[in-house]
Design a protein around this motif. Sequence first.
Motif, PDB file in Angstrom:
ATOM      1  N   MET A  65       2.585   1.467  -3.372  1.00 28.25           N
ATOM      2  CA  MET A  65       1.607   2.165  -4.531  1.00 28.25           C
ATOM      3  C   MET A  65       1.460   3.503  -4.345  1.00 28.25           C
ATOM      4  O   MET A  65       1.314   4.228  -5.215  1.00 28.25           O
ATOM      5  N   CYS A  66       1.193   3.744  -3.238  1.00 29.79           N
ATOM      6  CA  CYS A  66       0.770   5.415  -3.037  1.00 29.79           C
ATOM      7  C   CYS A  66       2.032   6.424  -3.247  1.00 29.79           C
ATOM      8  O   CYS A  66       2.095   7.329  -3.819  1.00 29.79           O
ATOM      9  N   MET A  67       3.311   5.959  -2.758  1.00 26.10           N
ATOM     10  CA  MET A  67       4.506   6.471  -3.031  1.00 26.10           C
ATOM     11  C   MET A  67       4.730   6.498  -4.651  1.00 26.10           C
ATOM     12  O   MET A  67       5.382   7.675  -5.072  1.00 26.10           O
ATOM     13  N   TYR A  68       4.353   5.413  -5.393  1.00 24.54           N
ATOM     14  CA  TYR A  68       4.660   5.328  -6.801  1.00 24.54           C
ATOM     15  C   TYR A  68       3.473   6.341  -7.422  1.00 24.54           C
ATOM     16  O   TYR A  68       4.056   6.966  -8.549  1.00 24.54           O
ATOM     17  N   GLY A  93       8.959   4.412  -4.794  1.00 23.13           N
ATOM     18  CA  GLY A  93       7.811   3.429  -4.601  1.00 23.13           C
ATOM     19  C   GLY A  93       7.826   2.046  -5.306  1.00 23.13           C
ATOM     20  O   GLY A  93       7.684   1.060  -4.562  1.00 23.13           O
ATOM     21  N   ILE A 100       1.000  -1.232  -0.078  1.00 14.61           N
ATOM     22  CA  ILE A 100       0.071   0.095  -0.004  1.00 14.61           C
ATOM     23  C   ILE A 100       0.730   1.350  -0.087  1.00 14.61           C
ATOM     24  O   ILE A 100       0.597   2.104  -0.788  1.00 14.61           O
ATOM     25  N   VAL A 101       1.736   1.339   1.003  1.00 13.92           N
ATOM     26  CA  VAL A 101       2.866   2.363   0.868  1.00 13.92           C
ATOM     27  C   VAL A 101       3.402   2.545  -0.322  1.00 13.92           C
ATOM     28  O   VAL A 101       3.603   3.610  -0.919  1.00 13.92           O
ATOM     29  N   PHE A 141       1.847   8.779  -6.048  1.00 14.40           N
ATOM     30  CA  PHE A 141       1.620  10.328  -5.672  1.00 14.40           C
ATOM     31  C   PHE A 141       3.151  11.028  -5.289  1.00 14.40           C
ATOM     32  O   PHE A 141       3.194  12.063  -4.945  1.00 14.40           O
TER      33      PHE A 141
END
Length: 86
Positions: free
Chosen positions: A54-57, A65, A51-52, A59
Motif C-alpha cells: 500500500m505504501c508503494m502503491y 505496489g 503495508i509495504v 507513494f
Amino acid sequence: MDNYEDINNENIEQGGLAKRPEHRTRRKEKDPNRFFVLRNWLNSIFILGAIVGMCMYFFGNKEIGTYIVLASMVVKFVECIFRVMK
C-alpha cells in the motif's frame, strides 16, 4: 404409586444424572496447534506485505505496489488453507 417407584429406581440405578450422547459433544482435535506457528508467520508476512504494498502503491510505483499486494494476498490464501486443514 408403583409406576413412580419404578421410575425412581431406574433413575438411581443409572447414576441419577442424564448424560449427553457422545455424538452431541465437541469433537476432539488431534493436535490443535499443529499449524499454529506456521500460520502466525504467514499472517505476519501478509500484514507486512500489505503495508509495504500500500505504501508503494500510494507513494511510489502503482504497478509494483499492486504486485506486492497481490503476492501478500496469495500468502493469506495459503494461510487460510492451513486454517481449513486443521
